[in-house]
Design a protein around this motif. Structure first.
Motif, PDB file in Angstrom:
ATOM      1  N   THR A  21       0.817  -1.221   0.000  1.00  0.00           N
ATOM      2  CA  THR A  21       0.000   0.000   0.000  1.00  0.00           C
ATOM      3  C   THR A  21       0.843   1.260   0.000  1.00  0.00           C
ATOM      4  O   THR A  21       0.348   2.337  -0.338  1.00  0.00           O
ATOM      5  N   THR A  22       2.124   1.136   0.346  1.00  0.00           N
ATOM      6  CA  THR A  22       3.005   2.306   0.395  1.00  0.00           C
ATOM      7  C   THR A  22       3.651   2.604  -0.954  1.00  0.00           C
ATOM      8  O   THR A  22       4.331   3.617  -1.111  1.00  0.00           O
ATOM      9  N   GLU A  23       3.459   1.721  -1.935  1.00  0.00           N
ATOM     10  CA  GLU A  23       4.040   1.926  -3.247  1.00  0.00           C
ATOM     11  C   GLU A  23       3.213   2.918  -4.069  1.00  0.00           C
ATOM     12  O   GLU A  23       2.125   3.316  -3.663  1.00  0.00           O
ATOM     13  N   LYS A  24       3.728   3.292  -5.223  1.00  0.00           N
ATOM     14  CA  LYS A  24       3.083   4.314  -6.053  1.00  0.00           C
ATOM     15  C   LYS A  24       1.610   4.027  -6.306  1.00  0.00           C
ATOM     16  O   LYS A  24       0.765   4.921  -6.197  1.00  0.00           O
ATOM     17  N   TRP A  25       1.275   2.790  -6.636  1.00  0.00           N
ATOM     18  CA  TRP A  25      -0.094   2.436  -6.974  1.00  0.00           C
ATOM     19  C   TRP A  25      -0.806   1.731  -5.819  1.00  0.00           C
ATOM     20  O   TRP A  25      -1.841   1.104  -6.018  1.00  0.00           O
ATOM     21  N   GLY A  26      -0.264   1.868  -4.621  1.00  0.00           N
ATOM     22  CA  GLY A  26      -0.798   1.163  -3.455  1.00  0.00           C
ATOM     23  C   GLY A  26      -2.228   1.514  -3.102  1.00  0.00           C
ATOM     24  O   GLY A  26      -2.941   0.718  -2.485  1.00  0.00           O
ATOM     25  N   GLY A  27      -2.657   2.722  -3.486  1.00  0.00           N
ATOM     26  CA  GLY A  27      -4.032   3.131  -3.189  1.00  0.00           C
ATOM     27  C   GLY A  27      -5.072   2.312  -3.922  1.00  0.00           C
ATOM     28  O   GLY A  27      -6.258   2.328  -3.566  1.00  0.00           O
ATOM     29  N   LEU A  28      -4.650   1.567  -4.949  1.00  0.00           N
ATOM     30  CA  LEU A  28      -5.577   0.697  -5.668  1.00  0.00           C
ATOM     31  C   LEU A  28      -5.932  -0.530  -4.838  1.00  0.00           C
ATOM     32  O   LEU A  28      -6.941  -1.193  -5.094  1.00  0.00           O
ATOM     33  N   SER A  29      -5.105  -0.840  -3.856  1.00  0.00           N
ATOM     34  CA  SER A  29      -5.335  -2.005  -3.014  1.00  0.00           C
ATOM     35  C   SER A  29      -6.531  -1.793  -2.088  1.00  0.00           C
ATOM     36  O   SER A  29      -6.761  -0.689  -1.572  1.00  0.00           O
ATOM     37  N   ASN A  30      -7.262  -2.853  -1.841  1.00  0.00           N
ATOM     38  CA  ASN A  30      -8.346  -2.779  -0.853  1.00  0.00           C
ATOM     39  C   ASN A  30      -7.808  -2.523   0.544  1.00  0.00           C
ATOM     40  O   ASN A  30      -8.549  -2.096   1.424  1.00  0.00           O
ATOM     41  N   MET A  31      -6.542  -2.830   0.749  1.00  0.00           N
ATOM     42  CA  MET A  31      -5.926  -2.656   2.060  1.00  0.00           C
ATOM     43  C   MET A  31      -5.535  -1.198   2.344  1.00  0.00           C
ATOM     44  O   MET A  31      -5.204  -0.852   3.471  1.00  0.00           O
ATOM     45  N   ALA A  32      -5.578  -0.366   1.342  1.00  0.00           N
ATOM     46  CA  ALA A  32      -5.076   1.005   1.487  1.00  0.00           C
ATOM     47  C   ALA A  32      -5.900   1.831   2.458  1.00  0.00           C
ATOM     48  O   ALA A  32      -7.137   1.808   2.432  1.00  0.00           O
ATOM     49  N   LYS A  33      -5.202   2.565   3.291  1.00  0.00           N
ATOM     50  CA  LYS A  33      -5.856   3.530   4.169  1.00  0.00           C
ATOM     51  C   LYS A  33      -6.083   4.826   3.392  1.00  0.00           C
ATOM     52  O   LYS A  33      -5.543   5.024   2.312  1.00  0.00           O
ATOM     53  N   GLY A  34      -6.886   5.700   3.959  1.00  0.00           N
ATOM     54  CA  GLY A  34      -7.137   6.983   3.320  1.00  0.00           C
ATOM     55  C   GLY A  34      -8.347   7.003   2.419  1.00  0.00           C
ATOM     56  O   GLY A  34      -8.605   7.997   1.737  1.00  0.00           O
ATOM     57  N   TYR A  35      -9.104   5.911   2.424  1.00  0.00           N
ATOM     58  CA  TYR A  35     -10.332   5.828   1.628  1.00  0.00           C
ATOM     59  C   TYR A  35     -11.469   5.348   2.542  1.00  0.00           C
ATOM     60  O   TYR A  35     -11.984   4.246   2.373  1.00  0.00           O
ATOM     61  N   PRO A  36     -11.844   6.171   3.532  1.00  0.00           N
ATOM     62  CA  PRO A  36     -12.837   5.731   4.518  1.00  0.00           C
ATOM     63  C   PRO A  36     -14.230   5.597   3.909  1.00  0.00           C
ATOM     64  O   PRO A  36     -14.585   6.296   2.964  1.00  0.00           O
ATOM     65  N   LEU A  37     -15.014   4.701   4.484  1.00  0.00           N
ATOM     66  CA  LEU A  37     -16.359   4.426   4.008  1.00  0.00           C
ATOM     67  C   LEU A  37     -17.364   4.647   5.130  1.00  0.00           C
ATOM     68  O   LEU A  37     -17.022   4.585   6.310  1.00  0.00           O
ATOM     69  N   LEU A  38     -18.593   4.908   4.719  1.00  0.00           N
ATOM     70  CA  LEU A  38     -19.680   5.089   5.681  1.00  0.00           C
ATOM     71  C   LEU A  38     -20.858   4.252   5.197  1.00  0.00           C
ATOM     72  O   LEU A  38     -21.485   4.581   4.196  1.00  0.00           O
ATOM     73  N   ILE A  39     -21.120   3.169   5.887  1.00  0.00           N
ATOM     74  CA  ILE A  39     -22.166   2.228   5.506  1.00  0.00           C
ATOM     75  C   ILE A  39     -23.227   2.219   6.592  1.00  0.00           C
ATOM     76  O   ILE A  39     -22.941   1.889   7.746  1.00  0.00           O
ATOM     77  N   ASN A  40     -24.456   2.604   6.255  1.00  0.00           N
ATOM     78  CA  ASN A  40     -25.516   2.722   7.270  1.00  0.00           C
ATOM     79  C   ASN A  40     -25.071   3.611   8.431  1.00  0.00           C
ATOM     80  O   ASN A  40     -25.340   3.326   9.600  1.00  0.00           O
ATOM     81  N   ASN A  41     -24.321   4.665   8.093  1.00  0.00           N
ATOM     82  CA  ASN A  41     -23.775   5.590   9.083  1.00  0.00           C
ATOM     83  C   ASN A  41     -22.767   4.930  10.027  1.00  0.00           C
ATOM     84  O   ASN A  41     -22.496   5.440  11.120  1.00  0.00           O
ATOM     85  N   ILE A  42     -22.218   3.817   9.610  1.00  0.00           N
ATOM     86  CA  ILE A  42     -21.175   3.131  10.372  1.00  0.00           C
ATOM     87  C   ILE A  42     -19.850   3.374   9.665  1.00  0.00           C
ATOM     88  O   ILE A  42     -19.701   3.033   8.490  1.00  0.00           O
ATOM     89  N   PRO A  43     -18.869   3.979  10.338  1.00  0.00           N
ATOM     90  CA  PRO A  43     -17.570   4.226   9.693  1.00  0.00           C
ATOM     91  C   PRO A  43     -16.779   2.935   9.545  1.00  0.00           C
ATOM     92  O   PRO A  43     -16.668   2.142  10.481  1.00  0.00           O
ATOM     93  N   ILE A  44     -16.239   2.707   8.350  1.00  0.00           N
ATOM     94  CA  ILE A  44     -15.434   1.529   8.060  1.00  0.00           C
ATOM     95  C   ILE A  44     -14.155   2.000   7.386  1.00  0.00           C
ATOM     96  O   ILE A  44     -14.194   2.784   6.436  1.00  0.00           O
ATOM     97  N   GLN A  45     -13.021   1.499   7.863  1.00  0.00           N
ATOM     98  CA  GLN A  45     -11.715   2.069   7.495  1.00  0.00           C
ATOM     99  C   GLN A  45     -11.313   1.817   6.054  1.00  0.00           C
ATOM    100  O   GLN A  45     -10.632   2.641   5.448  1.00  0.00           O
ATOM    101  N   SER A  46     -11.700   0.676   5.480  1.00  0.00           N
ATOM    102  CA  SER A  46     -11.236   0.373   4.124  1.00  0.00           C
ATOM    103  C   SER A  46     -12.197  -0.577   3.426  1.00  0.00           C
ATOM    104  O   SER A  46     -13.026  -1.242   4.059  1.00  0.00           O
ATOM    105  N   SER A  47     -12.050  -0.682   2.121  1.00  0.00           N
ATOM    106  CA  SER A  47     -12.908  -1.578   1.341  1.00  0.00           C
ATOM    107  C   SER A  47     -12.634  -3.044   1.676  1.00  0.00           C
ATOM    108  O   SER A  47     -13.526  -3.890   1.562  1.00  0.00           O
ATOM    109  N   GLU A  48     -11.413  -3.380   2.106  1.00  0.00           N
ATOM    110  CA  GLU A  48     -11.114  -4.757   2.506  1.00  0.00           C
ATOM    111  C   GLU A  48     -11.901  -5.135   3.760  1.00  0.00           C
ATOM    112  O   GLU A  48     -12.456  -6.239   3.855  1.00  0.00           O
ATOM    113  N   ILE A  49     -11.960  -4.221   4.710  1.00  0.00           N
ATOM    114  CA  ILE A  49     -12.705  -4.491   5.936  1.00  0.00           C
ATOM    115  C   ILE A  49     -14.197  -4.649   5.630  1.00  0.00           C
ATOM    116  O   ILE A  49     -14.867  -5.546   6.157  1.00  0.00           O
TER     117      ILE A  49
END
Length: 205
Positions: A21-49
């Motif tokens: 995730t620290t590499e140039k294209w690491g943000g494409l990974s589901n593991m990448a941080k910095g792309y928070p989600l809100l599902i049913n008003n529940i915060p979820i840290q990443s698409s992998e979670i």
């Protein structure tokens, strides 16, 4: 073998790959941080979670263990501990669920995620994995990648759809029409690019 499960070869010079995730294209990974989600008003840290939580709609207690972990690698380990309780039909639906998770990531993180996807130009996108050549592809001795690369293909499909439709095409993401598509005991609602109402965010941490 249908087209969605066919192995493919990707030449390195025509490929954008990601492994860490620290590499140039690491943000494409589901593991990448910095792309928070809100599902049913529940915060979820990443698409992998989010993806791992979708394995256990009949077990909100397990889902909570997964989504309250801010480390996607650890959340995945937790999910694997309960493999025997994985939802019925997981194998048949996991690709659709992964595609939905990636679309949600784009919907709620349009600017950074679309910019990253768009910056890949027309290159093939490959998740470099020597162990899992279903979601990714392994590096071969002839400087190519070999695998089914389902995640990479989802990302390429999403890239083209995003270019065609623009942000307006990702303002809402409907829930999947599969049985028990739930989070913490409630059906997953329509996902919106911004918070749909004044309902409080549910604190889980």
């Amino acid at each position: 073998m249908n087209k969605s499960t066919m192995y493919r070869i990707y030449k390195s010079e025509k490929t954008v790959s990601f492994r860490k995730t620290t590499e140039k294209w690491g943000g494409l990974s589901n593991m990448a941080k910095g792309y928070p989600l809100l599902i049913n008003n529940i915060p979820i840290q990443s698409s992998e979670i989010l993806y791992q939580a979708c394995r256990y709609p009949e077990h909100p207690d397990i889902q909570k263990l997964i989504i309250t972990n801010s480390n996607p690698f650890e959340a995945k380990k937790i999910a694997r501990k309960y493999d025997a309780l994985t939802r019925a039909g997981w194998e048949e639906n996991r690709v659709s669920i992964m595609k939905w998770c990636v679309r949600v990531k784009l919907c709620q993180n349009w600017k950074p995620f679309f910019e990253l996807l768009n910056a890949t130009n027309e290159a093939n996108i490959v998740e470099h994995s020597d162990k899992d050549i279903f979601w990714g592809a392994r590096k071969e001795s002839d400087n190519s990648f070999y695998g089914i690369n389902v995640l990479g293909r989802i990302l390429m499909e999403t890239r083209e759809l995003a270019r065609k439709k623009g942000q307006d095409g990702f303002l809402i993401i409907p829930p999947l029409k599969i049985d028990r598509f739930d989070i913490l005991g409630d059906p997953i609602s329509i996902i919106r690019a911004d918070k749909p109402d004044n309902s409080p965010i549910i604190p889980l941490f």
